[in-house]
Design a protein around this motif. Sequence first.
Motif, PDB file in Angstrom:
ATOM      1  N   LEU A 156       0.834  -1.199   0.000  1.00 24.17           N
ATOM      2  CA  LEU A 156       0.000   0.000   0.000  1.00 24.17           C
ATOM      3  C   LEU A 156       0.874   1.255   0.000  1.00 24.17           C
ATOM      4  O   LEU A 156       0.634   2.189  -0.770  1.00 24.17           O
ATOM      5  N   PHE A 157       1.901   1.268   0.848  1.00 23.20           N
ATOM      6  CA  PHE A 157       2.824   2.403   0.880  1.00 23.20           C
ATOM      7  C   PHE A 157       3.574   2.535  -0.447  1.00 23.20           C
ATOM      8  O   PHE A 157       3.739   3.644  -0.974  1.00 23.20           O
ATOM      9  N   PHE A 158       4.018   1.414  -1.002  1.00 23.40           N
ATOM     10  CA  PHE A 158       4.800   1.415  -2.240  1.00 23.40           C
ATOM     11  C   PHE A 158       4.005   2.011  -3.397  1.00 23.40           C
ATOM     12  O   PHE A 158       4.475   2.925  -4.096  1.00 23.40           O
ATOM     13  N   TYR A 159       2.786   1.509  -3.612  1.00 23.28           N
ATOM     14  CA  TYR A 159       2.003   1.985  -4.743  1.00 23.28           C
ATOM     15  C   TYR A 159       1.500   3.414  -4.524  1.00 23.28           C
ATOM     16  O   TYR A 159       1.373   4.182  -5.487  1.00 23.28           O
ATOM     17  N   THR A 160       1.220   3.783  -3.276  1.00 24.49           N
ATOM     18  CA  THR A 160       0.809   5.160  -3.000  1.00 24.49           C
ATOM     19  C   THR A 160       1.948   6.133  -3.290  1.00 24.49           C
ATOM     20  O   THR A 160       1.741   7.182  -3.918  1.00 24.49           O
ATOM     21  N   SER A 161       3.158   5.795  -2.842  1.00 25.66           N
ATOM     22  CA  SER A 161       4.301   6.673  -3.081  1.00 25.66           C
ATOM     23  C   SER A 161       4.636   6.746  -4.565  1.00 25.66           C
ATOM     24  O   SER A 161       5.002   7.815  -5.080  1.00 25.66           O
ATOM     25  N   LEU A 162       4.504   5.623  -5.287  1.00 29.89           N
ATOM     26  CA  LEU A 162       4.742   5.645  -6.733  1.00 29.89           C
ATOM     27  C   LEU A 162       3.735   6.564  -7.432  1.00 29.89           C
ATOM     28  O   LEU A 162       4.108   7.380  -8.284  1.00 29.89           O
ATOM     29  N   ALA A 163       2.451   6.408  -7.090  1.00 27.20           N
ATOM     30  CA  ALA A 163       1.427   7.237  -7.722  1.00 27.20           C
ATOM     31  C   ALA A 163       1.650   8.711  -7.411  1.00 27.20           C
ATOM     32  O   ALA A 163       1.476   9.572  -8.284  1.00 27.20           O
ATOM     33  N   LEU A 164       2.049   9.025  -6.189  1.00 28.93           N
ATOM     34  CA  LEU A 164       2.308  10.412  -5.814  1.00 28.93           C
ATOM     35  C   LEU A 164       3.479  10.976  -6.618  1.00 28.93           C
ATOM     36  O   LEU A 164       3.396  12.079  -7.181  1.00 28.93           O
ATOM     37  N   ARG A 165       4.575  10.233  -6.690  1.00 30.35           N
ATOM     38  CA  ARG A 165       5.747  10.694  -7.433  1.00 30.35           C
ATOM     39  C   ARG A 165       5.438  10.847  -8.919  1.00 30.35           C
ATOM     40  O   ARG A 165       5.910  11.787  -9.574  1.00 30.35           O
ATOM     41  N   GLU A 166       4.669   9.929  -9.471  1.00 32.00           N
ATOM     42  CA  GLU A 166       4.371   9.986 -10.903  1.00 32.00           C
ATOM     43  C   GLU A 166       3.451  11.161 -11.236  1.00 32.00           C
ATOM     44  O   GLU A 166       3.590  11.785 -12.288  1.00 32.00           O
ATOM     45  N   ASN A 167       2.505  11.456 -10.354  1.00 30.81           N
ATOM     46  CA  ASN A 167       1.659  12.628 -10.577  1.00 30.81           C
ATOM     47  C   ASN A 167       2.474  13.912 -10.542  1.00 30.81           C
ATOM     48  O   ASN A 167       2.255  14.826 -11.343  1.00 30.81           O
TER      49      ASN A 167
END
Length: 364
Positions: free
Chosen positions: A173-184
């Motif tokens: 959950l942390f991994f995909y949330t941080s990825l989505a945040l960085r990509e946005n």
Amino acid sequence: MERTTELSSAEEGVSKVLERGRLLQEEASSLTTRWTRDADVLSQQAVALLSDITSLKAEINNASEKDEITQPVAQKLEEELYKLQKMMYDGDTASLLPSKANGYFLRMLLGSVNVRATRKDGRYKVKEEYNAYRDRTAVMFLTFPVILLILKNQVWNGCFPALPVQIYQSWLLFFYTSLALRENILRVNGSDIRPWWVYHHYCAMLMALVSLTWGIQGHPSCTRKQQGVRLFLGWAVMQGVAMLLQNRYQRQRLYTRIALGKAGRMDVVWGETAGVKGQLWVLYPLLFILQGFQFFIGLLLLRTAVLEVSFEWQVVACGLLLIIMAVGNFVNTVATLVAKAKIKAKMKKKGKQMLHRMTSKKVS
């Protein structure tokens, strides 16, 4: 008398400092006003220049189709315009171009704060941090499920305890949330990340959140209850290997494209967005196998929900999300292959046209 002199001296010092502060504030305000006015003028010029570049590309394409200019000349002109456009997006001019608005995800987490870096070195730093984060987490993505599978057989007698699996799901959950945040944030700063990969991470975030509420204990048959968990961990191991291979191949390919002027410094690679010759024969078969396995796990979870007398709603939710992600990944992979094939066919067609023209000139 001396005390009065000291007080008047202190008052005079404070008065001078206040006056300096007022003057400095006025100068700073004037500078900000001039900078804003100049920036608005330059921004209008930059937008107009981009519009002219787009118009010229269409004009060159039409002239090439009507044989008004030769193919080599058209290709050279297009390359020059492409380099100019990339220079604008990669250089200091990028801060003058209209920025993309923060999406709902960024507004939900950060509000309406401006996340666009005004200096090009700041944008490059955001991209390099993103790449470094991907490299670090790819190793963890592979190591975490391997450790769980080994401990299941060596320590836990074939059954996963709930806590270690929940820790892994929390990390996902942390991994995909941080990825989505960085990509946005990267998209706001001009990167070319495909929208699907951001949506894919939204689905993965939702699945990790749902799986945290899914009890994996309490069934008379531990093997039957945890079949989906074992399959998912096996898929995660394969995904970790694919991520490591992708990072290696695609990083080399992107650096080459940047050096050749065919990609910008803010461009990134994710999923099947770039590749080298060997990748076609190594990564794509692995990716198709992963997507098929992911689809199979989703169907298996839905089948379990249908056959079981009592089942958790999490089984249906995770099954549907896995199928959606597998189908989306497959469609994007095929779209990438089709795009590559079209580019190769276009280059081959241009080569034939150039050869035909050269032959015609020699005959005449």
